[in-house]
Design a protein around this motif. Structure first.
Motif, mmCIF file in Angstrom:
data_model
loop_
_atom_site.group_PDB
_atom_site.id
_atom_site.type_symbol
_atom_site.label_atom_id
_atom_site.label_comp_id
_atom_site.label_asym_id
_atom_site.label_seq_id
_atom_site.Cartn_x
_atom_site.Cartn_y
_atom_site.Cartn_z
ATOM 1 N N ARG A 225 54.615 61.387 53.397
ATOM 2 C CA ARG A 225 53.237 61.565 52.903
ATOM 3 C C ARG A 225 53.172 62.726 51.914
ATOM 4 O O ARG A 225 52.503 62.661 50.887
ATOM 5 N N GLN B 85 59.200 69.189 45.695
ATOM 6 C CA GLN B 85 59.523 67.751 45.644
ATOM 7 C C GLN B 85 61.014 67.525 45.878
ATOM 8 O O GLN B 85 61.399 66.643 46.646
ATOM 9 N N CYS C 290 49.238 72.789 52.281
ATOM 10 C CA CYS C 290 50.277 72.669 51.237
ATOM 11 C C CYS C 290 51.210 73.877 51.212
ATOM 12 O O CYS C 290 51.694 74.293 50.159
ATOM 13 N N ASN D 61 54.713 70.954 44.138
ATOM 14 C CA ASN D 61 55.365 71.241 42.857
ATOM 15 C C ASN D 61 56.773 70.631 42.801
ATOM 16 O O ASN D 61 57.262 70.086 43.792
ATOM 17 N N ASP D 62 57.428 70.772 41.645
ATOM 18 C CA ASP D 62 58.729 70.116 41.426
ATOM 19 C C ASP D 62 59.803 70.618 42.393
ATOM 20 O O ASP D 62 60.607 69.839 42.906
ATOM 21 N N ASN E 129 54.079 62.134 48.299
ATOM 22 C CA ASN E 129 53.076 61.447 47.476
ATOM 23 C C ASN E 129 51.875 62.335 47.148
ATOM 24 O O ASN E 129 50.938 61.901 46.482
ATOM 25 N N ALA E 130 51.909 63.589 47.625
ATOM 26 C CA ALA E 130 50.782 64.501 47.386
ATOM 27 C C ALA E 130 50.890 65.121 45.994
ATOM 28 O O ALA E 130 51.965 65.548 45.570
ATOM 29 N N ASP E 131 49.761 65.190 45.306
ATOM 30 C CA ASP E 131 49.735 65.746 43.936
ATOM 31 C C ASP E 131 49.937 67.258 43.928
ATOM 32 O O ASP E 131 50.345 67.822 42.922
ATOM 33 N N SER E 132 49.628 67.917 45.052
ATOM 34 C CA SER E 132 49.666 69.385 45.087
ATOM 35 C C SER E 132 51.070 69.952 45.272
ATOM 36 O O SER E 132 51.265 71.157 45.235
#
Length: 414
Positions: free
Chosen positions: A58, A70, A4, A66-67, A61-64
């Protein structure tokens, strides 16, 4: 992409880890989009972009993530998405072609002539589709040229030869060709200046052309156009031999907002009687205007309107566009020094095309392209549009090839 870590975006034509085997000395000059697509290095590069698109998708779609990351990823995904989609379209179409080729071999062995003809027709249609998709793909890879969507000022000027009337007549034909082409493309063609010759030809003319992507289509028309013909009228026709003459075309991009300050003290403004064709005001009032910019020597004329004031405003707008062009030329020369399109320098003195009336042939010397039926070209419709599109396609191919070669040189040097 691992653990990440913050993901850094690249340009679409960024350095990729592949070996490029293009050789500018040995590669076939002006190959088409399909040939460039089949090159192994290009395939590897496009695969790299496609895989990057999948990875970015991919990560989105990862939760880790940050904005901030993103937003960065979304921008990159938006850039890569059309390229990845076009790449997949071409691969799917090529797979269909391979299946059709296998079918054709089988039908040929079974002597199924009617079915074979149908399969071959479908294959021909698919081949055309692939050529179109390849060109679309390379257009997506290339950065858009800054002035492609601009309106233009197009100027034509007769050259000089033993029989000057051949140049003047040809200049008139070329000007009318672009006027018809503007109509064919549904652009607006406004004549700014028109100086006719005594024997039905044209000394000089200028027009403002506005519409969709005008500069993109006309930017490679600038240069010297040569004519070879036996004159039908005028003094040269008495010699009954082939004459060679020239005329020049200048194409200036004119962005909608041209903010160039001109000091009135630097201008000399003259008025004279209009010489254009038509209109009761012609040769009766001093409505035509000539403006000379003293520091640069640039001169513009306008005799389009009956009003002297309106002609003055149009001439000033044209002068600002020419002064702005000097700024543009510096930018274009800087861009072209790093990316040579092998389409010439766009200089007025460079011979770009020959119109040989005795052989009924038009030759564009930059891409070694011959077209038959001069009348169709000069009509300014489909035949001219085809020639211009060939120029654009070759320019795109050369731009992609040059860029990839530069990447190889950078990788080799570093």
């Amino acid at each position: 992409l691992h653990n990440c870590e913050f993901w850094r975006p690249k340009s679409l034509l960024d350095a990729a880890r592949f070996t490029l085997s293009f050789n500018s000395q040995r590669r076939k000059k002006h190959q088409d989009s399909r040939a460039l697509w089949k090159h192994e290095a290009v395939q590897k590069y496009l695969e790299t972009l496609s895989k990057e698109y999948q990875q970015v998708s991919r990560l989105l779609n990862a939760d880790s993530v940050n904005d901030f990351e993103q937003r960065t990823l979304r921008r990159r995904c938006a850039n890569l998405s059309p390229v990845a989609a076009a790449f997949q379209e071409v691969k799917d179409a090529e797979r269909e072609v391979q299946e059709l080729e296998a079918m054709c071999r089988e039908l040929d062995c079974r002597d199924e002539k009617q079915l074979l003809e149908l399969a071959l027709e479908e294959k021909e249609t698919l081949d055309k589709k692939i050529n179109m998709l390849c060109r679309k793909l390379f257009q997506l890879l290339l950065p858009k040229e800054k002035y492609d969507r601009s309106h233009v000022i197009l100027e034509v000027t007769a050259g000089r030869t033993t029989g000057g009337d051949i140049c003047q007549q040809f200049t008139k034909e070329v000007f009318e060709m672009y006027q018809n082409y503007a109509d064919y493309k549904r652009w607006t063609f406004n004549i700014v200046n028109y100086t006719p010759a005594e024997i039905g030809g044209l000394h000089h003319a200028a027009a403002h052309i506005s519409g969709d992507d005008v500069y993109r289509h006309l930017k490679y028309e600038g240069g010297t156009h040569r004519v070879q013909r036996i004159p039908e009228t005028g003094l040269s026709s008495r010699m009954q031999r082939i004459h060679t003459g020239t005329m020049s075309v200048i194409v200036l991009p004119q962005p909608e907002e041209v903010d160039v300050k001109v000091d009135p003290k630097d201008l000399r403004i003259d008025t004279f009687r209009a010489k254009g064709a038509g209109g009761q005001h012609v040769n009766k009032t001093d409505s035509a205007v000539r403006i000379v910019h003293l520091p640069t020597g640039l001169a513009v004329e306008c005799q389009q309107e009956r009003s002297q004031q309106m002609n003055k405003e149009i001439a000033l707008r044209t002068l600002r566009a020419k002064l702005y062009q000097q700024i543009i030329e510096k930018q274009l020369s800087q861009e072209q020094s790093a990316r040579k399109l092998q389409l010439g320098t766009r200089a007025q003195s460079e011979r770009i095309r020959t119109y040989n009336f005795t052989q009924d042939r038009v030759t564009d010397h930059r891409i070694s392209y011959d077209a038959r039926n001069i009348k169709e070209i000069l009509s300014g419709k489909e035949a001219l549009d085809k020639l211009i599109n060939r120029l654009l396609e070759f320019a795109e191919i050369e731009a992609v090839t040059e860029y990839l070669e530069n990447l190889q040189a950078l990788e080799g040097g570093g």
